[in-house]
Scaffold this motif. Structure first.
Motif, short mmCIF file in Angstrom:
data_model
loop_
_atom_site.label_atom_id
_atom_site.label_comp_id
_atom_site.label_asym_id
_atom_site.label_seq_id
_atom_site.Cartn_x
_atom_site.Cartn_y
_atom_site.Cartn_z
N ARG A 284 0.84 -1.20 0.00
CA ARG A 284 0.00 0.00 0.00
C ARG A 284 0.88 1.25 0.00
NH1 ARG A 284 0.47 3.98 4.15
NH2 ARG A 284 1.61 2.93 5.78
N LEU A 285 2.05 1.16 0.62
CA LEU A 285 2.91 2.34 0.68
C LEU A 285 3.52 2.63 -0.70
CD1 LEU A 285 4.02 4.66 2.29
CD2 LEU A 285 5.73 3.14 3.28
N GLU A 286 3.93 1.61 -1.43
CA GLU A 286 4.41 1.82 -2.80
C GLU A 286 3.31 2.49 -3.64
OE1 GLU A 286 7.73 -1.63 -3.71
OE2 GLU A 286 5.73 -1.88 -4.53
N ALA A 287 2.06 2.10 -3.38
CA ALA A 287 0.93 2.67 -4.13
C ALA A 287 0.51 4.01 -3.52
CB ALA A 287 -0.23 1.69 -4.13
N ALA A 288 1.21 4.44 -2.45
CA ALA A 288 0.93 5.69 -1.74
C ALA A 288 -0.52 5.75 -1.26
CB ALA A 288 1.28 6.92 -2.57
N LEU A 289 -1.04 4.62 -0.81
CA LEU A 289 -2.37 4.58 -0.20
C LEU A 289 -2.22 4.85 1.29
CD1 LEU A 289 -3.64 1.41 -2.10
CD2 LEU A 289 -4.36 3.77 -2.51
N HIS A 290 -3.08 5.71 1.82
CA HIS A 290 -2.96 6.12 3.21
C HIS A 290 -3.32 5.00 4.17
CE1 HIS A 290 -3.59 9.66 0.77
NE2 HIS A 290 -3.19 10.44 1.75
N LEU A 291 -2.63 5.01 5.32
CA LEU A 291 -2.99 4.10 6.41
C LEU A 291 -3.50 4.95 7.57
CD1 LEU A 291 -3.02 1.36 7.92
CD2 LEU A 291 -0.65 1.79 8.55
N TYR A 292 -4.75 4.70 7.96
CA TYR A 292 -5.30 5.46 9.08
C TYR A 292 -4.48 5.18 10.34
CZ TYR A 292 -8.23 8.22 11.99
OH TYR A 292 -8.64 9.23 12.85
N GLY A 293 -4.20 6.22 11.10
CA GLY A 293 -3.37 6.05 12.30
C GLY A 293 -1.93 6.45 12.02
N ASN A 294 -1.47 6.23 10.78
CA ASN A 294 -0.16 6.72 10.35
C ASN A 294 -0.32 8.03 9.58
OD1 ASN A 294 0.81 4.18 11.21
ND2 ASN A 294 2.39 4.19 9.64
N ASP A 295 -0.96 7.92 8.42
CA ASP A 295 -1.01 9.02 7.46
C ASP A 295 -2.30 9.84 7.55
OD1 ASP A 295 1.35 7.75 6.37
OD2 ASP A 295 -0.02 6.29 5.52
N LEU A 296 -3.25 9.33 8.29
CA LEU A 296 -4.53 10.03 8.50
C LEU A 296 -4.86 9.99 9.99
CD1 LEU A 296 -6.73 8.43 5.67
CD2 LEU A 296 -5.51 10.62 5.57
N ASP A 297 -5.41 11.10 10.49
CA ASP A 297 -5.86 11.10 11.89
C ASP A 297 -6.83 12.27 12.09
OD1 ASP A 297 -4.32 13.45 12.22
OD2 ASP A 297 -2.57 12.28 12.79
N GLU A 298 -7.23 12.45 13.33
CA GLU A 298 -8.26 13.47 13.62
C GLU A 298 -7.72 14.89 13.49
OE1 GLU A 298 -11.02 12.91 16.77
OE2 GLU A 298 -10.85 10.73 16.72
N GLU A 299 -6.39 15.03 13.33
CA GLU A 299 -5.80 16.36 13.18
C GLU A 299 -5.42 16.66 11.73
OE1 GLU A 299 -4.93 14.65 16.30
OE2 GLU A 299 -6.59 15.97 16.86
#
Lengths: 366, 124
Positions: A231-246
């Motif tokens: 998923r990282l090679e495809a630059a797909l976000h992982l909630y908790g790492n790359d996405l959060d409430e901020e």
């Protein structure tokens, strides 16, 4: 208590290394992350993603309700189609990211992150007032098997599934190996693939069948380790790492997923539309390290000698051999593709180049 | 005679093979737990470390880890071939996959280390 999927015993029997992931006892690898990664890029792999949440939303106001809680335009979602969505708060910060499927008139399926099911349900119920909807969290009753890779199509065909008219980002009720299930042409690897949603009691039978029928195409079980590098090679976000409430959708580089002409109001619309015009406080960038060092989650990023942000995901890319990362930096025009930033690794600064995302292009467009 | 017969191990999964020089590396269990090794940072000849100091860094696809000195000593040789091909550690972390050779400076440092057999037992 750590939860187990209905395929837990299969993983243990296959010799998987098990880890605790978001409250679930899951396989991180069966043989080697690099080998498993390459299997998915070159042939096909099978993932147990039963830890993910499945929430059914139905009722007279189902469409209007979903339209209120995501920036995407649910009124334009056709029957059997899927759309990638985010679940923003009023300030634009994200509760979760989701895929919403339209299963029928007034009936939708929401697939969400395992670690966020409770927060999502909580958020959904807080927003539910005034809408005639029935929200049914069925996460504990369903298993989800993902078949991913350029040969995924051969495997499902071999299993007797006629995929002729099933395009990417669609879902259909299907009967595969005698089991009634929902077959969706989606995934989280940057490859073509299918995700099969079945009742728990059929999970083990289906898992074995996929491995049996997929054998001639080189199928292998794939753990969460390779799922992360894929998923990282495809630059797909992982909630908790790359996405959060901020972090807002715009800051996360997800502007492409947000319609600019959606008429209806939705949570966070004002902030999101303002950021569409003016940008956010920070922005997501892709990095390739210029030496052998690997940028990891939490490492600081510097630009012109000053701290500008932080790495949110990083690994060695098994496909390119380069060390890749996603980072949030200040919304500074000078930090653009081709620019050099520095990552603080073990108290030393290491150069990294800002690159376009994804890091690896999808080869099999569907 | 197998390499592991005479090594002494730490709880943090380093080994040392007594001698002049002594040979230091990571156990097969450590390598197995790390998975695919993709990065290795080693010290330079002449560097001195106390027992328990971080003297090297290793990374697998999954994670980054520090490697600690099993005994105090001065680095006299570094397995530089591994820096360009750290994945070789997944094949052999003993005969060809040792990390550094050292001149150990304190005989007493060996006292709390475990034999390989005891170490294996401890892991169970």
């Amino acid at each position: 208590m750590v939860k187990e999927t209905y395929l837990h015993d299969k993983h243990v029997a296959l010799g998987a290394k098990m880890i605790d992931f978001g409250g679930w006892h899951m396989p991180v690898q069966y043989s080697s992350i690099i080998e498993e990664h390459k299997t998915v890029r070159e042939n096909v792999g099978l993932f147990d993603v039963s830890h993910m949440g499945e929430v059914f939303v139905s009722g007279k106001d189902a469409e209007a309700f979903l339209n209120k809680i995501v920036p995407q335009d649910i009124t334009k979602l056709d029957y059997e189609k899927a759309v990638y969505c985010q679940l923003p708060k009023e300030d634009g910060g994200l509760i979760d990211d989701l895929i919403i499927y339209k299963l029928g008139i007034e009936k939708y399926l929401v697939i969400c992150n395992a670690s966020r099911v409770d927060e999502d349900i909580n958020w959904i119920s807080r927003n539910q007032r005034g809408f005639d909807v029935f929200v049914d969290n069925q996460s504990h009753n369903y298993s989800l098997l993902a078949i991913q890779g350029p040969k995924a199509i051969d495997v499902v065909r071999k299993m007797g599934y006629d995929i002729e008219d099933q395009k990417s980002f669609t879902i259909k009720p299907a009967t595969i190996e005698g089991i009634k299930l929902l077959a969706s042409r989606t995934g989280y690897t940057g490859e073509d693939g299918f995700e099969l949603l079945v009742e728990n009691k059929y999970a083990e039978f289906l898992w074995d069948k996929v491995l049996e029928k997929g054998a001639e195409f080189g199928i292998k079980p794939i753990g969460l380790g390779a799922r992360d590098t894929l998923r990282l090679e495809a630059a797909l976000h992982l909630y908790g790492n790359d996405l959060d409430e901020e972090t807002t959708s715009i800051e996360a580089g997800l502007s492409w997923s947000i319609p600019k002409d959606k008429v209806a109001d939705y949570n966070g619309k004002e902030v999101i539309m303002n950021q569409v015009a003016n940008g956010g406080n920070k922005k997501l960038i892709g990095l390739v390290m210029l030496d052998r060092n690997i940028a990891r989650h939490g490492y600081d990023v510097y630009f012109n000698g000053e701290k500008t942000g932080v790495i949110t995901s990083g690994c060695v890319s098994p496909t390119t051999g380069k060390n890749i990362a996603l980072a949030y930096v200040k919304n500074d025009k000078e930090i653009c593709t081709g620019a050099t930033v520095q990552v603080m690794i073990r108290e030393k600064l290491h150069d990294a180049e800002v690159v376009k995302r994804p890091f690896v292009q999808k080869r099999n467009k569907v | 005679m197998s390499f592991t017969e005479n090594i002494l191990c730490t709880k943090s999964h380093e080994f040392v093979l007594k001698g002049e020089p002594a040979i230091v590396g990571l156990t097969d269990y450590a390598i197995e737990q790390l998975g695919d090794i993709v990065f290795l940072e080693l010290p330079e000849v002449g560097d001195e470390f106390a027992k328990g100091d971080t003297f090297a860094n290793i990374e697998s696809v999954k994670a980054a880890s520090e490697i600690y000195m099993p005994v105090s000593g001065k680095i006299v040789e570094v397995n530089t071939a591994l820096i360009d091909a750290p994945e070789a550690l997944n094949e052999d972390c003993y005969e060809n996959g040792w990390l550094v050779k050292i001149e150990a400076t304190n005989e007493a440092d060996y006292e709390d280390l475990m034999t390989y057999a005891d170490y294996k037992e401890e892991l169970e």
